[in-house]
Motif scaffolding. Structure first.
Motif, PDB file in Angstrom:
ATOM      1  N   ALA A  15       0.824  -1.212   0.000  1.00  0.00           N
ATOM      2  CA  ALA A  15       0.000   0.000   0.000  1.00  0.00           C
ATOM      3  C   ALA A  15       0.856   1.260   0.000  1.00  0.00           C
ATOM      4  O   ALA A  15       0.329   2.363   0.080  1.00  0.00           O
ATOM      5  CB  ALA A  15      -0.931   0.008   1.218  1.00  0.00           C
ATOM      6  N   GLY A  16       2.158   1.105  -0.105  1.00  0.00           N
ATOM      7  CA  GLY A  16       3.054   2.245  -0.182  1.00  0.00           C
ATOM      8  C   GLY A  16       3.301   2.669  -1.613  1.00  0.00           C
ATOM      9  O   GLY A  16       2.813   2.054  -2.571  1.00  0.00           O
ATOM     10  N   ALA A  52       8.224  -3.854   2.189  1.00  0.00           N
ATOM     11  CA  ALA A  52       7.983  -3.196   3.470  1.00  0.00           C
ATOM     12  C   ALA A  52       9.291  -2.909   4.192  1.00  0.00           C
ATOM     13  O   ALA A  52      10.233  -3.700   4.133  1.00  0.00           O
ATOM     14  CB  ALA A  52       7.089  -4.067   4.344  1.00  0.00           C
ATOM     15  N   GLY A  53       9.331  -1.794   4.893  1.00  0.00           N
ATOM     16  CA  GLY A  53      10.507  -1.469   5.688  1.00  0.00           C
ATOM     17  C   GLY A  53      10.556   0.006   6.024  1.00  0.00           C
ATOM     18  O   GLY A  53       9.770   0.809   5.512  1.00  0.00           O
ATOM     19  N   PHE A  54      11.489   0.350   6.904  1.00  0.00           N
ATOM     20  CA  PHE A  54      11.734   1.739   7.259  1.00  0.00           C
ATOM     21  C   PHE A  54      12.837   2.252   6.346  1.00  0.00           C
ATOM     22  O   PHE A  54      13.961   1.759   6.373  1.00  0.00           O
ATOM     23  CB  PHE A  54      12.146   1.839   8.724  1.00  0.00           C
ATOM     24  CG  PHE A  54      12.248   3.253   9.224  1.00  0.00           C
ATOM     25  CD1 PHE A  54      11.109   4.000   9.471  1.00  0.00           C
ATOM     26  CD2 PHE A  54      13.483   3.832   9.444  1.00  0.00           C
ATOM     27  CE1 PHE A  54      11.190   5.303   9.933  1.00  0.00           C
ATOM     28  CE2 PHE A  54      13.584   5.135   9.915  1.00  0.00           C
ATOM     29  CZ  PHE A  54      12.439   5.872  10.155  1.00  0.00           C
ATOM     30  N   LEU A 100       0.078  -7.019   1.894  1.00  0.00           N
ATOM     31  CA  LEU A 100       0.144  -6.965   3.351  1.00  0.00           C
ATOM     32  C   LEU A 100       0.841  -5.673   3.727  1.00  0.00           C
ATOM     33  O   LEU A 100       1.958  -5.406   3.270  1.00  0.00           O
ATOM     34  CB  LEU A 100       0.892  -8.163   3.931  1.00  0.00           C
ATOM     35  CG  LEU A 100       0.929  -8.182   5.470  1.00  0.00           C
ATOM     36  CD1 LEU A 100       0.629  -9.572   6.011  1.00  0.00           C
ATOM     37  CD2 LEU A 100       2.274  -7.697   6.008  1.00  0.00           C
ATOM     38  N   ASP A 101       0.187  -4.860   4.541  1.00  0.00           N
ATOM     39  CA  ASP A 101       0.732  -3.551   4.892  1.00  0.00           C
ATOM     40  C   ASP A 101       0.119  -3.117   6.220  1.00  0.00           C
ATOM     41  O   ASP A 101      -1.080  -3.303   6.446  1.00  0.00           O
ATOM     42  CB  ASP A 101       0.391  -2.528   3.795  1.00  0.00           C
ATOM     43  CG  ASP A 101       1.279  -1.302   3.820  1.00  0.00           C
ATOM     44  OD1 ASP A 101       1.300  -0.619   4.867  1.00  0.00           O
ATOM     45  OD2 ASP A 101       1.931  -1.014   2.796  1.00  0.00           O
ATOM     46  N   ASP A 102       0.949  -2.533   7.096  1.00  0.00           N
ATOM     47  CA  ASP A 102       0.409  -2.059   8.374  1.00  0.00           C
ATOM     48  C   ASP A 102      -0.083  -0.612   8.297  1.00  0.00           C
ATOM     49  O   ASP A 102      -0.571  -0.060   9.285  1.00  0.00           O
ATOM     50  CB  ASP A 102       1.431  -2.214   9.498  1.00  0.00           C
ATOM     51  CG  ASP A 102       2.666  -1.333   9.315  1.00  0.00           C
ATOM     52  OD1 ASP A 102       2.708  -0.530   8.361  1.00  0.00           O
ATOM     53  OD2 ASP A 102       3.606  -1.468  10.135  1.00  0.00           O
ATOM     54  N   LEU A 103       0.047  -0.001   7.118  1.00  0.00           N
ATOM     55  CA  LEU A 103      -0.413   1.369   6.868  1.00  0.00           C
ATOM     56  C   LEU A 103       0.288   2.409   7.739  1.00  0.00           C
ATOM     57  O   LEU A 103      -0.230   3.506   7.945  1.00  0.00           O
ATOM     58  CB  LEU A 103      -1.938   1.486   7.025  1.00  0.00           C
ATOM     59  CG  LEU A 103      -2.778   0.611   6.081  1.00  0.00           C
ATOM     60  CD1 LEU A 103      -4.262   0.881   6.290  1.00  0.00           C
ATOM     61  CD2 LEU A 103      -2.393   0.828   4.632  1.00  0.00           C
ATOM     62  N   PHE A 130      -6.391  -7.377   0.481  1.00  0.00           N
ATOM     63  CA  PHE A 130      -5.565  -6.549   1.361  1.00  0.00           C
ATOM     64  C   PHE A 130      -5.630  -7.091   2.776  1.00  0.00           C
ATOM     65  O   PHE A 130      -6.724  -7.325   3.308  1.00  0.00           O
ATOM     66  CB  PHE A 130      -6.046  -5.101   1.338  1.00  0.00           C
ATOM     67  CG  PHE A 130      -5.369  -4.222   2.364  1.00  0.00           C
ATOM     68  CD1 PHE A 130      -4.060  -3.807   2.192  1.00  0.00           C
ATOM     69  CD2 PHE A 130      -6.042  -3.842   3.515  1.00  0.00           C
ATOM     70  CE1 PHE A 130      -3.432  -3.016   3.138  1.00  0.00           C
ATOM     71  CE2 PHE A 130      -5.429  -3.045   4.465  1.00  0.00           C
ATOM     72  CZ  PHE A 130      -4.110  -2.630   4.275  1.00  0.00           C
ATOM     73  N   VAL A 131      -4.467  -7.297   3.371  1.00  0.00           N
ATOM     74  CA  VAL A 131      -4.365  -7.735   4.759  1.00  0.00           C
ATOM     75  C   VAL A 131      -3.628  -6.651   5.522  1.00  0.00           C
ATOM     76  O   VAL A 131      -2.476  -6.326   5.198  1.00  0.00           O
ATOM     77  CB  VAL A 131      -3.613  -9.070   4.882  1.00  0.00           C
ATOM     78  CG1 VAL A 131      -3.446  -9.456   6.351  1.00  0.00           C
ATOM     79  CG2 VAL A 131      -4.320 -10.165   4.104  1.00  0.00           C
ATOM     80  N   ARG A 132      -4.293  -6.081   6.520  1.00  0.00           N
ATOM     81  CA  ARG A 132      -3.629  -5.064   7.332  1.00  0.00           C
ATOM     82  C   ARG A 132      -2.873  -5.751   8.463  1.00  0.00           C
ATOM     83  O   ARG A 132      -3.466  -6.457   9.289  1.00  0.00           O
ATOM     84  CB  ARG A 132      -4.625  -4.064   7.902  1.00  0.00           C
ATOM     85  CG  ARG A 132      -3.936  -2.966   8.711  1.00  0.00           C
ATOM     86  CD  ARG A 132      -4.855  -1.823   9.041  1.00  0.00           C
ATOM     87  NE  ARG A 132      -4.117  -0.761   9.722  1.00  0.00           N
ATOM     88  CZ  ARG A 132      -4.635   0.424  10.052  1.00  0.00           C
ATOM     89  NH1 ARG A 132      -5.904   0.693   9.755  1.00  0.00           N
ATOM     90  NH2 ARG A 132      -3.895   1.326  10.662  1.00  0.00           N
ATOM     91  N   GLY A 133      -1.584  -5.561   8.475  1.00  0.00           N
ATOM     92  CA  GLY A 133      -0.775  -6.185   9.506  1.00  0.00           C
ATOM     93  C   GLY A 133       0.698  -5.952   9.258  1.00  0.00           C
ATOM     94  O   GLY A 133       1.105  -5.409   8.226  1.00  0.00           O
ATOM     95  N   SER A 134       1.503  -6.381  10.214  1.00  0.00           N
ATOM     96  CA  SER A 134       2.936  -6.126  10.205  1.00  0.00           C
ATOM     97  C   SER A 134       3.716  -7.379   9.835  1.00  0.00           C
ATOM     98  O   SER A 134       3.304  -8.506  10.151  1.00  0.00           O
ATOM     99  CB  SER A 134       3.372  -5.648  11.599  1.00  0.00           C
ATOM    100  OG  SER A 134       4.783  -5.628  11.721  1.00  0.00           O
ATOM    101  N   ILE A 135       4.863  -7.179   9.224  1.00  0.00           N
ATOM    102  CA  ILE A 135       5.762  -8.301   8.949  1.00  0.00           C
ATOM    103  C   ILE A 135       6.370  -8.841  10.240  1.00  0.00           C
ATOM    104  O   ILE A 135       6.993  -9.911  10.226  1.00  0.00           O
ATOM    105  CB  ILE A 135       6.883  -7.906   7.968  1.00  0.00           C
ATOM    106  CG1 ILE A 135       7.685  -6.713   8.498  1.00  0.00           C
ATOM    107  CG2 ILE A 135       6.317  -7.632   6.586  1.00  0.00           C
ATOM    108  CD1 ILE A 135       8.925  -6.389   7.654  1.00  0.00           C
TER     109      ILE A 135
END
Length: 319
Positions: free
Chosen positions: A9-10, A74-76, A30-33, A47-52
């Motif tokens: 979602a990024g 996903a990542g910082f 999969l994305d924690d938004l 879409f699955v909302r959640g963290s790796i």
């Protein structure tokens, strides 16, 4: 079979999701938004909302959607901020990747494309970076990405994980009008937000050892990047030979000063950028060769700098 896009979602991930769909592959996001946007996910894409960092959620999602492989975006991703927040950076990028790989192993998911970074090279002592250039990251972000590559390689040796890592630096432009870069730290959104607010954009440092004193980078179009992520996934799925790492580079690069001049030309807003201090962790120059990726992953610089700025400006202005 389905490919999971973590961080889908990024800004970058959403373009990868679209490229998968266009290639006839079924994506799931999969994305924690924390930095992504649900509205960036195309209609009809699960879409699955959640963290790796949530291994149970990952393993359950792998089973429910018959996931064939993962494109791990996903990542910082903020090199400068990572200097002030090293533990957060390692938690997201190292621990998160380890949890993801463990869940993949438990679920029997054996393929992964990893979104790495040219930050693993630090400030290379060469005019053109290749995959063999020594790695010497200068920020916790760059270090975390290099460790991520090591984790993939170790899993490959341990249990046959099929993997590749794609190294790149500044991703810009827009391939879909509804998706744009919303990062509070990246150059293009910072410049556009300033112009839209009536402020003067600024450059972080003009005393680097480069032709105009500003940092030189590979600026690559996000849609071109997405194409090569999909090509890598297809190559892994087909069991074709693949390199452990690829640079997605322009081969020449442009400076921040050149970006500013192009923005002024495209927007029609004349300005002289303010000069601010350097940001910690910013090397003077990183320009990479993309020859290996061009050979294997359909990599090409399909957009000029002007086209990159035009597409990014239109998407941001119309948002």
């Amino acid at each position: 079979m389905t490919w999971m896009v973590t961080g889908g979602a990024g800004y970058i991930g959403a373009h990868v999701v679209r490229a998968l769909g266009e290639a006839g592959l079924d994506p799931i996001v999969l994305d924690d938004l924390s930095s992504g946007h649900h509205e960036f996910v195309p209609e009809g894409v699960p879409f699955v909302r959640g963290s790796i960092l949530d291994g149970e959620l990952l393993e359950r999602t792998f089973g429910e959607h018959e996931v064939e492989g993962v494109i791990h975006v996903a990542g910082f991703k903020y090199a400068g901020v990572s200097v002030q927040r090293p533990l957060h950076t390692y938690a997201q990028n190292v621990t998160g990747t380890a949890v993801l790989l463990a869940a993949m192993s438990d679920a029997g998911v054996t393929r992964i494309v990893f979104s790495s970074s040219a930050a693993v090279y630090g400030t290379p002592d060469t005019d053109l970076v290749t995959e063999a250039t020594p790695k010497s990251p200068e920020s916790p972000y760059g270090e975390s990405k290099l460790i991520g590559e090591w984790l993939l390689a170790d899993q490959g040796r341990a249990n046959g994980l099929a993997h590749t890592s794609l190294r790149y630096f500044n991703v810009v432009g827009s391939g879909s009008p509804e998706v744009y870069d919303t990062s509070p730290h990246n150059l293009f959104p910072l410049v556009f937000d300033a112009l839209l607010d009536g402020r003067t954009p600024r450059i972080n440092g003009d005393d680097y050892p480069t032709p105009d004193g500003t940092c030189v980078r590979d600026y690559i179009h996000v849609a071109d990047l997405a194409v090569s992520h999909v090509a890598a996934a297809r190559r892994l799925a087909a069991g074709e030979p693949i390199e452990p790492v690829y640079n997605l580079g322009s081969g020449d690069g442009v400076s921040v000063g050149e970006i500013m001049r192009t923005v002024a030309a495209v927007t029609g807003i004349g300005f002289a950028p303010e000069i601010a201090p350097r940001r910690p962790g910013d090397p003077a120059r990183i320009v990479a060769s993309g020859e290996l990726a061009a050979r294997d992953l359909d990599w090409a610089m399909r957009h000029s700098l002007t086209e990159m700025v035009q597409s990014a400006w239109q998407a941001r202005r119309d948002a």
